[in-house]
Design an enzyme around this catalytic site. Sequence first.
Site, mmCIF file in Angstrom:
data_model
loop_
_atom_site.group_PDB
_atom_site.id
_atom_site.type_symbol
_atom_site.label_atom_id
_atom_site.label_comp_id
_atom_site.label_asym_id
_atom_site.label_seq_id
_atom_site.Cartn_x
_atom_site.Cartn_y
_atom_site.Cartn_z
ATOM 1 N NE ARG A 133 6.077 -5.051 -0.450
ATOM 2 C CZ ARG A 133 4.646 -5.731 -0.534
ATOM 3 N NH1 ARG A 133 3.803 -5.056 0.096
ATOM 4 N NH2 ARG A 133 4.608 -6.887 -1.234
ATOM 5 C CG HIS A 156 1.976 -2.024 -4.040
ATOM 6 N ND1 HIS A 156 1.681 -2.317 -2.779
ATOM 7 C CD2 HIS A 156 0.934 -2.273 -4.734
ATOM 8 C CE1 HIS A 156 0.567 -2.996 -2.926
ATOM 9 N NE2 HIS A 156 0.161 -3.158 -4.179
ATOM 10 C CB SER A 188 -0.427 -3.322 -7.926
ATOM 11 O OG SER A 188 -1.895 -3.586 -7.569
#
Lengths: 225, 225
Positions: free
Chosen positions: B41, B44, B16
């Site tokens: 992040r 994500h 990812s």
Amino acid sequence: MTYIPNIRPMDIEKKSFEIITEELEKRGKQLEPGTEMIVKRCIHTSADFDYADNLYFSKGAVNRALSAIREGASIVTDTEMAKAGISRRTLAGFGGKVYCFMSDPEVARKAKEEGVTRAIISMRKASALPGKLIFAIGNAPTALLELTDLYRAGKIRPELIIGVPVGFVNVVQSKEALQASGADCIIARGRKGGSNIAACICNALLYMADSTRGAGHSSQPSMNR
Amino acid sequence: MTYIPNIRPMDIEKKSFEIITEELEKRGKQLEPGTEMIVKRCIHTSADFDYADNLYFSKGAVNRALSAIREGASIVTDTEMAKAGISRRTLAGFGGKVYCFMSDPEVARKAKEEGVTRAIISMRKASALPGKLIFAIGNAPTALLELTDLYRAGKIRPELIIGVPVGFVNVVQSKEALQASGADCIIARGRKGGSNIAACICNALLYMADSTRGAGHSSQPSMNR
């Protein structure tokens, strides 16, 4: 950039929903009747208008979920975070509970033993719960794929599957598999979603099911904000 | 639409982050050195590339926060949901704890008495905690405005304020006030943010502070997904 000094917290949410409604109108966006409060609450929780386009509701899913909640259905999540975000008090008022088995040591042990994710074992464990169930998946595509397999095999008949895992790998496919399965579902198509969106869809349904809130009142008045 | 059958959960996150890095490159997006793991992040956790543009880091904020975490700083959140999302185990490894006072009956009582939000009283209560503190605000603009007032009055000197409330009323202004105050901060400018983003920024910092993870390893390997 709305700024209202000394606004009461319960009025912040009301005003927020008014702004969202206005912006949807400006965008010429027509929401499917019966789904408005869910779509608007997802936008409220993320400030992301993509949810006006990406949410999919299988036919009759909302009404079936509302009936189930009123009859005491419980909710199963795939994260402690989604569990923490669901209004347990409103759900308990109908007789339901929120379950998450991700931190269960037995689940961790079995997952390791079988070489699969904890999310998969959590779903298998949850599928043995008694009573009506709503699954709310905001994180793990493997949880959603497992639920879809269990549904296809006739092993579960949940009232609703909320399929909103977020991410870049296997996420889109897990949602497409759910949609194709014929299970009653609400899906955030594409990559977006998350534990916050999973909790928020559950709360939207809970507030809709709670007729004491009065028609047209979209949201939970709270001293949170 | 990446689909990888039988991928190990720990590899999903790695893949990812690779996809996110590639897409940022395609968009010609340069991230500020030292902030990459935090920005990625957030993307994500939301699948929303707006976080490549809207995150603001005050000068030196990341390094100060990493030092504070390594010295046992605790984290204060404004929702149980953010608290549930923060990796308590990693934080505890450094000696820190996560606090949220929103469900504290004493906080509810005082808020009612004073006619202010529970979020405001929560922040006042938290500001009396001993030791180094990081505040992570994902929901309540009133919490952020209160922290900014306390900072301006010289009553608190937190190691970091993460200012990422989400919403449509008073949210943008609360972030602008924080940014103008001179406090060390990470902000999601505009309307976006949320408890998930607040927790995710804390986790990014925790994983960066944890040198046992090895340089360049962006993420927490887990059996979650």
